[in-house]
Write a protein that holds these residues in place. Structure first.
Motif, PDB file in Angstrom:
ATOM      1  N   ARG A 180       0.831  -1.202   0.000  1.00 36.44           N
ATOM      2  CA  ARG A 180       0.000   0.000   0.000  1.00 36.44           C
ATOM      3  C   ARG A 180       0.868   1.255   0.000  1.00 36.44           C
ATOM      4  NH1 ARG A 180      -3.578  -2.792   3.899  1.00 36.44           N
ATOM      5  NH2 ARG A 180      -2.568  -1.624   5.573  1.00 36.44           N
ATOM      6  N   SER A 211      -1.975   6.572  -5.360  1.00 37.50           N
ATOM      7  CA  SER A 211      -3.115   5.659  -5.322  1.00 37.50           C
ATOM      8  C   SER A 211      -3.428   5.346  -3.861  1.00 37.50           C
ATOM      9  CB  SER A 211      -2.801   4.369  -6.088  1.00 37.50           C
ATOM     10  OG  SER A 211      -3.909   3.491  -6.054  1.00 37.50           O
ATOM     11  N   HIS A 240      -5.731   3.433  -1.199  1.00 37.41           N
ATOM     12  CA  HIS A 240      -6.632   2.280  -1.084  1.00 37.41           C
ATOM     13  C   HIS A 240      -7.066   2.133   0.366  1.00 37.41           C
ATOM     14  CE1 HIS A 240      -8.399  -1.601  -2.164  1.00 37.41           C
ATOM     15  NE2 HIS A 240      -7.937  -2.041  -1.002  1.00 37.41           N
ATOM     16  N   SER A 260     -10.224   2.073  -4.063  1.00 34.54           N
ATOM     17  CA  SER A 260      -8.994   2.763  -4.452  1.00 34.54           C
ATOM     18  C   SER A 260      -9.319   4.027  -5.230  1.00 34.54           C
ATOM     19  CB  SER A 260      -8.118   1.853  -5.320  1.00 34.54           C
ATOM     20  OG  SER A 260      -7.655   0.750  -4.582  1.00 34.54           O
ATOM     21  N   THR A 286      -7.132   6.971  -7.441  1.00 36.84           N
ATOM     22  CA  THR A 286      -5.860   7.416  -7.989  1.00 36.84           C
ATOM     23  C   THR A 286      -5.932   8.910  -8.260  1.00 36.84           C
ATOM     24  OG1 THR A 286      -5.490   5.255  -8.997  1.00 36.84           O
ATOM     25  CG2 THR A 286      -4.192   7.099  -9.847  1.00 36.84           C
TER      26      THR A 286
END
Length: 587
Positions: free
Chosen positions: A90, A98, A100, A105, A107
């Motif tokens: 991660r 990005s 999450h 998620s 971006t």
């Protein structure tokens, strides 16, 4: 640049079919439910929450910049120890912008700190900065610079108060994480950055000290108090904030930690959170050469024993009242740092859980009343549900819960999402749409016996009495070798129901378990991942193998199966018997 969101199509398909999986769930209307939940609160909590809401417009008023008396400090007074591992994968994703969290998620989110279309729970994780630990796990100078840039950007963009970014729990978490990761991202930064960081932290600590307790309760109150304590320890001249934080923490623990180490919210993952926060604070106080409150060690020891009760053979946690499995490595590390010599409790009458363990089999049972008002926001109507594991393999499970799961929120809290009995597609306690319970809450009785290694448990609840005049009684027997679990579910009343009432006994299976209906139509053969075979037989109800869903792993929604025993209650007593036994061929 607009943010891009990534969702799993399979999960979307499961969400579309949630009504079919669990049947209908009846919840009070959101507006009415919110009012009823507030009216049910203890007076002090109700007034605290009302005062915080009424003060929010004042928080949004412009204020002058925070100024230190004299020269602003350029170094934290303390860098608290932080042994918890991050997730390097991660962290590497964060280097590519990005983010999450909670199974979703984004971006290059835009705007960075308030992206369009995300759940408030997702925003709370973003503003809480717990992901700094993931950047630390990724390692390298790029990760350090990324962390520094994101902290600096937050300070620049979020100077003005906003409901999510400056919520007391989010603020407390952010202060804790800023200081616990200080050595990683700030110690080698230039003086100007460190001064801006400490000034921003001081301003948040001042705000936090002014608004707490803000009507908070449970794990949220502990997290906010911990953040204030950390600010008091790590900021120069922070003694007043430390004193206030310790005072709030003591009151919070007194209110929610029970005599057997249980926590009033009755959720294993929240118990883990409170325990970890207490361990962190104890370590920080020791590192600062401060006296640790005398009862904090006893609280930690009691909570650790309770957490072990709720731990399956795979190291993860049971799925009761809104929890998920957690990460077994983190759970093991928390228990190790608790430094408690106690083994797992077997019976926790105050916390409302029972642990039946024999041979390689483990059965965990919810035998407690629903959490009281103020501690029931994410609680489930899963009274008398149980989970079973064999060695490291989970066999019978509750469906679990996903934080910020949107469409799943109502379904995952329903009685039908648990390994227990449901009458007429109705929850055993009344659930409110905004969280918490209504006026109908199940009262529970429980008795446990042991003889030569054999275990008996007898429990009942009256949650269906007001609607159907029926009490649910559940009796469980686990043999000394752990290879024979027998159950008897009785539905009793003073007289037959005015009109026949349908029942369904559900046994949700872990996704890794393979199930196949036997030709006799009265049993199901179950195959565990490591090859062990079990058979469930029944009498007194029609047996069916149906689809289910598993929400027990953070950020994942998985297909699974459930065994359903169904029938009709038309007399003053209806009895369903079942047995879950290891197959001879698997011995």
């Amino acid at each position: 640049m607009a943010s891009r969101s990534h969702a799993d199509p399979a999960q979307a398909g499961l969400a579309a079919g949630r009504r079919g999986l669990f049947g209908r769930t009846t919840l009070a209307a959101p507006g009415l439910g919110r009012l009823r939940a507030w009216l049910a609160l203890p007076r002090e909590l109700a007034l605290g929450r009302l005062c915080y809401v009424l003060k929010r417009p004042l928080f949004a008023l412009p204020e002058g910049p925070w100024r230190w008396r004299g020269n602003p400090p350029a170094t934290a007074a303390l860098v608290p120890p932080d042994p918890w591992p991050g997730n390097a994968q991660r962290g590497l994703a964060l280097l590519d912008d990005s983010f999450h969290f909670l199974g979703r998620s984004l971006t290059r989110p835009a705007p960075q700190w308030n992206p369009v279309g995300v759940d408030p729970a997702w925003l709370e994780v973003l503003h809480g900065f717990g992901w700094l630990r993931d950047l630390r796990a990724a390692g390298g100078d790029n990760a350090r610079r990324k962390a520094r840039a994101l902290v600096a950007d937050w300070i620049a963009v979020n100077a003005a108060w906003s409901p999510v970014a400056w919520h007391p729990v989010v603020t407390g978490n952010r202060l804790s994480h800023w200081f616990s990761q200080y050595e990683f991202y700030a110690a080698s930064a230039d003086v100007e950055f460190r001064q801006r960081l400490l000034a921003a932290a001081a301003r948040q600590a001042r705000h936090l000290a002014g608004v707490l307790p803000a009507g908070l309760s449970g794990a949220d109150e502990v997290a906010a108090a911990k953040g204030l304590c950390m600010a008091g320890l790590c900021l120069p001249d922070g003694a007043a904030w430390l004193s206030r934080g310790l005072e709030l923490l003591a009151a919070a623990l007194d209110a929610q930690i029970l005599s057997d180490g249980g926590q009033r919210e009755r959720c294993p993952i929240l118990l883990l959170s409170v325990l970890r926060d207490c361990i962190d604070l104890r370590a920080a106080l020791l590192a600062a050469g401060r006296e640790v409150p005398g009862d904090l060690g006893l609280r930690i020891e009691g909570m650790a024993a309770m957490l072990r009760l709720l731990q399956h053979g795979d190291g993860g946690l049971a799925l009761f009242n809104g929890g998920n499995e957690g990460e077994d490595l983190q759970i093991g590390l928390v228990l190790q740092r608790a430094a408690s010599g106690k083994g797992p409790l077997q019976s926790a009458p105050a916390g409302g859980f029972q642990r039946l363990q024999a041979g390689r089999s483990l059965v965990l049972v919810d035998c407690g009343r629903p959490p009281p008002p103020g501690y029931d926001r994410q609680a489930h109507a899963g009274t008398l549900s149980f989970e079973m594991s064999v060695g490291r393999d989970r066999l019978i499970v509750n469906c679990g819960a996903q934080r910020g799961a949107g469409d799943w929120r109502a379904a995952q809290r329903s009685t039908a999402a648990h390994a227990t009995a449901t009458l007429a597609d109705t929850n055993s306690s009344e659930l409110l749409a905004q969280g918490g319970f209504g006026g109908r809450r199940a009262a529970v009785t429980c008795r446990r016996d042991e003889d030569e290694g054999n275990l008996w448990l007898e429990a009942s609840h009256d949650g269906y009495q007001p609607l159907f005049g029926v009490t649910h009684q559940r009796r469980l027997f686990l043999s000394a070798n752990g290879e024979d679990l027998r159950g008897e579910d009785r539905f009793t009343g003073e007289a037959a129901p005015a009109k026949p009432c349908g029942f369904a006994l559900r046994f949700h299976l872990h996704p890794e378990v393979q199930a196949m209906s036997a030709q006799d139509g009265r049993s199901v053969v179950l195959r565990l991942p490591k090859g062990g075979g079990w058979r469930l037989r029944s009498a007194g109800g029609a047996l069916a193998l149906e689809s289910s869903v598993y929400l027990g792993q953070p950020g994942q929604i998985r297909r699974s199966q459930q065994i359903v025993l169904s029938g009709t209650i038309a007399a003053s007593e209806t009895v369903v018997k079942w047995a879950l036994q290891r197959m001879e061929s698997a011995r």
